[in-house]
Scaffold this motif. Structure first.
Motif, short mmCIF file in Angstrom:
data_model
loop_
_atom_site.label_atom_id
_atom_site.label_comp_id
_atom_site.label_asym_id
_atom_site.label_seq_id
_atom_site.Cartn_x
_atom_site.Cartn_y
_atom_site.Cartn_z
N LYS A 190 0.84 -1.21 0.00
CA LYS A 190 0.00 0.00 0.00
C LYS A 190 0.88 1.26 0.00
CE LYS A 190 -3.60 -2.25 2.61
NZ LYS A 190 -2.76 -3.16 3.42
N TYR A 191 0.50 2.20 -0.83
CA TYR A 191 1.21 3.49 -0.91
C TYR A 191 0.18 4.61 -1.09
CZ TYR A 191 5.78 1.33 -0.83
OH TYR A 191 6.90 0.64 -0.41
N THR A 192 0.66 5.84 -0.91
CA THR A 192 -0.21 7.01 -0.95
C THR A 192 0.03 7.79 -2.23
OG1 THR A 192 0.05 7.13 1.45
CG2 THR A 192 -0.82 9.11 0.34
N HIS A 210 14.08 1.98 2.54
CA HIS A 210 14.48 1.52 3.87
C HIS A 210 15.36 0.28 3.79
CE1 HIS A 210 11.55 -1.81 3.79
NE2 HIS A 210 10.73 -0.97 3.20
N GLY A 216 8.25 -3.34 -2.17
CA GLY A 216 7.93 -1.92 -2.39
C GLY A 216 9.19 -1.09 -2.45
N SER A 217 10.00 -1.18 -1.41
CA SER A 217 11.21 -0.37 -1.33
C SER A 217 12.21 -0.82 -2.41
CB SER A 217 11.81 -0.49 0.07
OG SER A 217 12.80 0.46 0.25
N SER A 358 -1.66 1.91 11.77
CA SER A 358 -0.25 1.49 11.64
C SER A 358 0.02 1.25 10.17
CB SER A 358 0.01 0.22 12.45
OG SER A 358 -0.83 -0.82 12.03
N TYR A 359 1.09 1.84 9.65
CA TYR A 359 1.43 1.71 8.23
C TYR A 359 2.46 0.61 7.99
CZ TYR A 359 -1.16 5.49 5.92
OH TYR A 359 -2.13 6.26 5.34
N TRP A 360 3.15 0.19 9.02
CA TRP A 360 4.12 -0.89 8.87
C TRP A 360 4.50 -1.39 10.25
CZ3 TRP A 360 9.48 -0.36 10.31
CH2 TRP A 360 9.82 0.93 10.75
N SER A 362 7.81 -3.01 12.49
CA SER A 362 9.24 -3.30 12.51
C SER A 362 9.47 -4.81 12.58
CB SER A 362 9.85 -2.60 13.73
OG SER A 362 11.22 -2.78 13.70
N ALA A 364 8.60 -7.04 10.42
CA ALA A 364 7.56 -7.85 9.75
C ALA A 364 7.32 -7.32 8.33
CB ALA A 364 6.25 -7.79 10.54
C1 LIG Z 1 -2.52 3.04 3.77
C2 LIG Z 1 -1.00 2.99 3.68
C3 LIG Z 1 -0.34 3.97 2.95
C4 LIG Z 1 1.07 3.95 2.88
N1 LIG Z 1 1.70 4.91 2.14
C5 LIG Z 1 3.05 4.86 2.01
C6 LIG Z 1 3.74 5.80 1.19
O1 LIG Z 1 3.14 6.65 0.54
N2 LIG Z 1 5.11 5.70 1.11
C7 LIG Z 1 5.82 4.73 1.79
O2 LIG Z 1 7.03 4.67 1.66
N3 LIG Z 1 5.17 3.82 2.57
C8 LIG Z 1 3.82 3.86 2.68
N4 LIG Z 1 3.18 2.94 3.45
C9 LIG Z 1 3.98 1.96 4.19
C10 LIG Z 1 4.43 0.77 3.32
O3 LIG Z 1 3.31 0.11 2.78
C11 LIG Z 1 5.23 -0.19 4.21
O4 LIG Z 1 6.37 0.45 4.69
C12 LIG Z 1 5.59 -1.48 3.51
O5 LIG Z 1 5.95 -2.42 4.48
C13 LIG Z 1 6.72 -1.30 2.53
O6 LIG Z 1 6.86 -2.51 1.84
P1 LIG Z 1 8.25 -3.15 1.47
O7 LIG Z 1 7.96 -4.14 0.40
O8 LIG Z 1 9.26 -2.08 1.21
O9 LIG Z 1 8.71 -3.89 2.78
P2 LIG Z 1 8.06 -5.24 3.50
O10 LIG Z 1 8.30 -6.39 2.56
O11 LIG Z 1 6.66 -4.93 3.83
O12 LIG Z 1 8.97 -5.34 4.75
C14 LIG Z 1 10.33 -5.78 4.67
C15 LIG Z 1 11.06 -5.28 5.93
O13 LIG Z 1 11.15 -3.86 5.89
C16 LIG Z 1 10.65 -3.27 7.09
N5 LIG Z 1 10.02 -1.98 6.76
C17 LIG Z 1 8.86 -1.76 6.10
N6 LIG Z 1 8.62 -0.44 5.98
C18 LIG Z 1 9.66 0.19 6.59
C19 LIG Z 1 9.99 1.55 6.79
N7 LIG Z 1 9.22 2.55 6.35
N8 LIG Z 1 11.14 1.84 7.45
C20 LIG Z 1 11.96 0.86 7.90
N9 LIG Z 1 11.70 -0.46 7.72
C21 LIG Z 1 10.56 -0.80 7.08
C22 LIG Z 1 9.66 -4.29 7.63
O14 LIG Z 1 9.53 -4.17 9.02
C23 LIG Z 1 10.33 -5.61 7.22
O15 LIG Z 1 11.31 -5.97 8.18
C24 LIG Z 1 1.79 2.94 3.54
C25 LIG Z 1 1.12 1.95 4.27
C26 LIG Z 1 -0.27 1.98 4.34
C27 LIG Z 1 -0.99 0.92 5.13
#
Ligand SMILES: Cc1cc2nc3c(=O)[nH]c(=O)nc-3n(C[C@H](O)[C@H](O)[C@H](O)COP(=O)(O)OP(=O)(O)OC[C@H]3O[C@@H](n4cnc5c(N)ncnc54)[C@H](O)[C@@H]3O)c2cc1C
Length: 380
Positions: A190-192, A210, A216-217, A358-360, A362, A364
């Motif tokens: 999910k992203y904004t 991150h 996502g990242s 909660s948006y994420w 730690s 998980a």
């Molecule tokens: C409604 C909603 C809107 C959102 N909008 C945005 C947005 O606009 N931009 C944005 O960047 N994120 C946003 N997020 C948060 C994003 O969805 C999460 O951070 C998500 O986990 C990122 O996915 P990933 O594939 O990078 O990591 P995951 O596969 O989900 O996680 C892998 C690892 O990274 C860690 N991790 C995840 N996010 C972070 C972080 N921010 N900092 C440090 N470690 C992290 C987890 O704890 C895990 O250990 C939003 C979430 C929601 C619910």
């Protein structure tokens, strides 16, 4: 506005029908109608049939002792498929779990199709707006449904790296999603939407870069012009009118806070607190003069490990007879829990509105975070 009454014209042109055999069809139709009324459908009776009108489409359902005969009508294929899926998925939800209802739709809009709320986006540019934030610009088609301040987020479908032909989600003839091979299936995050220009068919999303990057990242680290991802939605609850605004967010909630600040009325007053690593992660955010903005620096501490946002909330005066307040908070799970608990003492149900999420989490992945939330909700 009443979504049922909206924009259903006299010139409905497309139709699709199915018979759904059920042991007790009435026991499915009743909860289906009750549920859709909660989603602003209008339900009427016509010539002994139930007619459901919702979002510019209409479903006529004839009830017999052994089946529901459904005809969906809509002015365009996307709306037709959306209503077909609404009916199909809720029939499956309310039917007994041991007898999956079979349906085969005939008429317009049949055959595998992308879901109506789904778009394929193509990257047009990537910019590092701060050391740990990438703004990715996309081109899409027909983006009007995503341009809403009360539904700011979307689900992004991120293809596995090196897969050139991803299995985008497809709706089958039964109105439900078709299975797809795991190797080519995109992962959902999910992203904004940070910026959107419907006329130009463009939008921008800010991705936190991150450590321990998930799909996502990792996508944000490697993205380049021409890459494609999917998008569905929009969802969530956004800006609500109030006499005062209090926004609390870490980097993941920053894009939403930025968008809300930009769109507040000129005379809006309140406070926004945003947690980032350090001054290099701060951004210039357009906002009304009455909205104070405070950046909170966690320095070398891990994201989500310090109580900066909940401490900020504790500093805010909340007198019993003070202005009506909209509290919006989005951050890591531990901060969310603390803010939600602390806000219970402050919020006045008759005056205030709030969205604390909660948006994420730690340690998980998003899948693990969602599963944990479901397990917690089930425990009560
Ligand atoms: C409604 C909603 C809107 C959102 N909008 C945005 C947005 O606009 N931009 C944005 O960047 N994120 C946003 N997020 C948060 C994003 O969805 C999460 O951070 C998500 O986990 C990122 O996915 P990933 O594939 O990078 O990591 P995951 O596969 O989900 O996680 C892998 C690892 O990274 C860690 N991790 C995840 N996010 C972070 C972080 N921010 N900092 C440090 N470690 C992290 C987890 O704890 C895990 O250990 C939003 C979430 C929601 C619910």
């Amino acid at each position: 506005m009443d979504r049922g009454a909206k924009s259903l014209t006299e010139t409905i042109m497309l139709a699709t029908s199915t018979r759904i055999a059920l042991a007790n069809p009435a026991s499915v139709l009743k909860p289906l109608c009750e549920h859709l009324v909660e989603h602003e459908a209008v339900i009427t009776e016509q010539d002994g049939a139930t007619v459901i009108t919702l979002d510019g489409s209409r479903a006529r359902i004839d009830l017999s002792a052994t089946a529901l005969d459904v005809t969906v009508e809509a002015p365009d294929v996307a709306t037709l498929i959306e209503m077909k899926r609404t009916i199909a998925s809720h029939v499956v939800e309310f039917a007994p779990k041991d007898a999956a209802p079979q349906m085969r739709w005939t008429g317009d809009g049949t055959g595998p199709a992308l879901p109506p709320e789904f778009r394929i986006l193509t990257v047009t540019g990537v910019e590092r707006i701060t050391p740990h934030m990438a703004r990715i610009r996309f081109k899409g088609e027909n983006l009007a449904r995503y341009d809403h301040l009360d539904a700011l987020h979307v689900r992004l479908f991120i293809p596995p790296e090196d897969v050139s032909e991803p299995s985008w989600p497809m709706v089958g003839d039964d109105g439900l999603l078709l299975p797809s091979p795991a190797e080519t299936r995109p992962l959902v995050r999910k992203y904004t939407i940070r910026e959107i220009d419907v006329a130009a068919s463009t939008l921008a999303i800010d991705f936190v870069l991150h450590e321990d990057a998930g799909p996502g990242s990792a996508f944000a680290f490697r993205a380049q012009a021409g890459d494609r991802i999917g998008m569905a939605g929009p969802g969530g609850r956004g800006l609500k009118a109030a006499e005062r605004y209090v926004f609390l967010a870490d980097e993941t909630g920053l894009p939403a806070v930025a968008r809300m600040l930009e769109n507040l009325p000129e005379g809006a007053v309140g406070q926004a607190f945003i947690e980032v690593a350090d001054a290099r992660e701060e951004q210039a955010l357009r906002r009304p003069a009455g909205m104070a903005l405070t950046w909170l620096h966690r320095g070398a501490a891990a994201p989500g490990s310090l109580p900066l946002l909940q401490d900020a909330l504790a500093t805010i005066d909340w007198p019993a007879d003070g202005p009506s307040t909209y509290l919006w908070a989005a951050a890591e799970y531990a901060a969310f829990k603390a803010i939600r608990a602390a806000s219970r003492d402050k919020l006045r149900p008759e005056r205030d509105q709030n969205l604390v999420v909660s948006y994420w989490r730690s340690g998980a992945s998003d899948e693990e975070h969602v599963a944990a939330k479901k397990a917690e909700a089930a425990k009560g």
